[in-house]
Design an enzyme around this catalytic site. Structure first.
Site, PDB file in Angstrom:
ATOM      1  N   SER A  98       5.751 -10.062   3.214  1.00 14.44           N
ATOM      2  CA  SER A  98       4.967 -11.264   3.555  1.00 14.44           C
ATOM      3  C   SER A  98       4.994 -12.230   2.381  1.00 14.44           C
ATOM      4  CB  SER A  98       3.520 -10.884   3.866  1.00 14.44           C
ATOM      5  OG  SER A  98       3.465 -10.007   4.954  1.00 14.44           O
TER       6      SER A  98
ATOM      7  N   ARG B 109       9.588   0.649   2.410  1.00 15.79           N
ATOM      8  CA  ARG B 109      10.808  -0.131   2.325  1.00 15.79           C
ATOM      9  C   ARG B 109      11.768   0.435   1.302  1.00 15.79           C
ATOM     10  NH1 ARG B 109       7.263  -5.365   1.870  1.00 15.79           N
ATOM     11  NH2 ARG B 109       5.999  -3.733   0.983  1.00 15.79           N
TER      12      ARG B 109
ATOM     13  N   HIS C  30       7.212  -5.681   9.803  1.00 15.24           N
ATOM     14  CA  HIS C  30       6.015  -5.071  10.404  1.00 15.24           C
ATOM     15  C   HIS C  30       6.272  -4.772  11.884  1.00 15.24           C
ATOM     16  CE1 HIS C  30       3.672  -7.513   7.207  1.00 15.24           C
ATOM     17  NE2 HIS C  30       3.532  -6.247   6.862  1.00 15.24           N
TER      18      HIS C  30
ATOM     19  N   LYS D  56      -7.596 -10.695  -1.913  1.00 17.25           N
ATOM     20  CA  LYS D  56      -6.171 -10.992  -2.113  1.00 17.25           C
ATOM     21  C   LYS D  56      -5.857 -12.467  -1.882  1.00 17.25           C
ATOM     22  CE  LYS D  56      -3.486  -6.778  -1.287  1.00 17.25           C
ATOM     23  NZ  LYS D  56      -2.463  -6.199  -0.394  1.00 17.25           N
TER      24      LYS D  56
HETATM   25  P1  ADP Z   1      -0.835  -4.213   2.390  1.00 12.60           P
HETATM   26  O1  ADP Z   1      -1.499  -5.355   1.715  1.00 12.60           O
HETATM   27  O2  ADP Z   1      -1.780  -3.179   2.911  1.00 12.60           O
HETATM   28  O3  ADP Z   1       0.341  -3.612   1.678  1.00 12.60           O
HETATM   29  P2  ADP Z   1       1.079  -5.458   4.145  1.00 12.60           P
HETATM   30  O4  ADP Z   1       0.778  -6.325   5.308  1.00 12.60           O
HETATM   31  O5  ADP Z   1       1.817  -6.067   3.014  1.00 12.60           O
HETATM   32  O6  ADP Z   1      -0.307  -4.876   3.726  1.00 12.60           O
HETATM   33  O7  ADP Z   1       1.861  -4.177   4.624  1.00 12.60           O
HETATM   34  C1  ADP Z   1       1.337  -3.279   5.549  1.00 12.60           C
HETATM   35  C2  ADP Z   1       2.247  -2.071   5.639  1.00 12.60           C
HETATM   36  O8  ADP Z   1       3.501  -2.474   6.149  1.00 12.60           O
HETATM   37  C3  ADP Z   1       2.538  -1.394   4.294  1.00 12.60           C
HETATM   38  O9  ADP Z   1       2.647  -0.004   4.514  1.00 12.60           O
HETATM   39  C4  ADP Z   1       3.857  -1.980   3.897  1.00 12.60           C
HETATM   40  O10 ADP Z   1       4.584  -1.089   3.058  1.00 12.60           O
HETATM   41  C5  ADP Z   1       4.532  -2.118   5.248  1.00 12.60           C
HETATM   42  N1  ADP Z   1       5.556  -3.159   5.262  1.00 12.60           N
HETATM   43  C6  ADP Z   1       5.478  -4.425   4.826  1.00 12.60           C
HETATM   44  N2  ADP Z   1       6.653  -5.083   4.998  1.00 12.60           N
HETATM   45  C7  ADP Z   1       7.480  -4.183   5.574  1.00 12.60           C
HETATM   46  C8  ADP Z   1       8.855  -4.224   5.987  1.00 12.60           C
HETATM   47  N3  ADP Z   1       9.623  -5.294   5.797  1.00 12.60           N
HETATM   48  N4  ADP Z   1       9.369  -3.113   6.515  1.00 12.60           N
HETATM   49  C9  ADP Z   1       8.624  -2.005   6.664  1.00 12.60           C
HETATM   50  N5  ADP Z   1       7.356  -1.881   6.290  1.00 12.60           N
HETATM   51  C10 ADP Z   1       6.777  -2.952   5.752  1.00 12.60           C
END
Ligand code: ADP
Length: 160
Positions: free
Chosen positions: A128, A90, A17, A41
């Site tokens: 995450s 990703r 992130h 969630k």
């Molecule tokens: P959500 O529940 O909305 O998917 P996340 O916190 O899991 O929320 O992810 C938020 C955004 O960040 C999403 O677009 C996700 O694809 C992106 N994201 C999560 N992990 C990574 C990572 N390691 N690298 C790049 N983007 C990421």
């Protein structure tokens, strides 16, 4: 002044992130990391904790702020005078859902673009969910998350 919203659950924020935030901060005047409450969630960290960890992580970045929101993302983007939404991609596995979400958001408001950014290759496997799992099993997550997040994960699992 161009404002971009980076929405997500951030439960918790990872270096993946952070990589996307840093890239977005170079392209936009103002980046708002918008933590979705997403109670459905069943998050490990409360909304307040997720926002606080985000704030600690971006504290030295001048044009980045952290906020929380509930309800429809597009309404929030309009309220904040946002020009675009950033999402991270990703791997192909992210694509289908993100594509659907982006087109749905466009249907709801044509004005707001969704921009996809790819993290540094070493972060493409990071999520995450996996970080939480490693921490729960007592593994070392230092290389995957900011220091404050590592400490928060440790504390959470010691408490349990
Ligand atoms: P959500 O529940 O909305 O998917 P996340 O916190 O899991 O929320 O992810 C938020 C955004 O960040 C999403 O677009 C996700 O694809 C992106 N994201 C999560 N992990 C990574 C990572 N390691 N690298 C790049 N983007 C990421």
């Amino acid at each position: 002044m161009r404002t971009v919203i980076y929405p997500g659950s951030f439960d918790p924020l990872t270096n993946g992130h952070l990589d996307i935030i840093q890239r977005a901060a170079k392209l936009f005047d103002r980046v708002i990391v918008a933590v979705a409450s997403n109670e459905a969630k069943n998050p490990l960290f409360t909304l307040e904790e997720r926002v606080s960890l985000g704030e600690q992580t971006v504290s030295s970045m001048q044009n980045v702020e952290v906020d929380s929101f509930d309800g429809l993302l597009i309404d929030y983007v309009n309220r904040m005078n946002g020009d675009a939404i950033i999402r991270g991609l990703r791997a192909i596995s992210d694509f289908e859902f993100e594509f659907q979400l982006a087109l749905m958001n466009r249907k709801l408001d044509e004005r707001i673009e969704t921009i996809f950014m790819m993290p540094k290759d070493t972060y493409t496997f990071l999520s995450s969910r996996i970080v939480k799992e490693i921490a729960r099993l007592g593994g070392d997550v230092r290389q995957f998350v900011p220091e404050c997040v590592e400490a928060a994960l440790k504390e959470r699992h010691q408490a349990n």
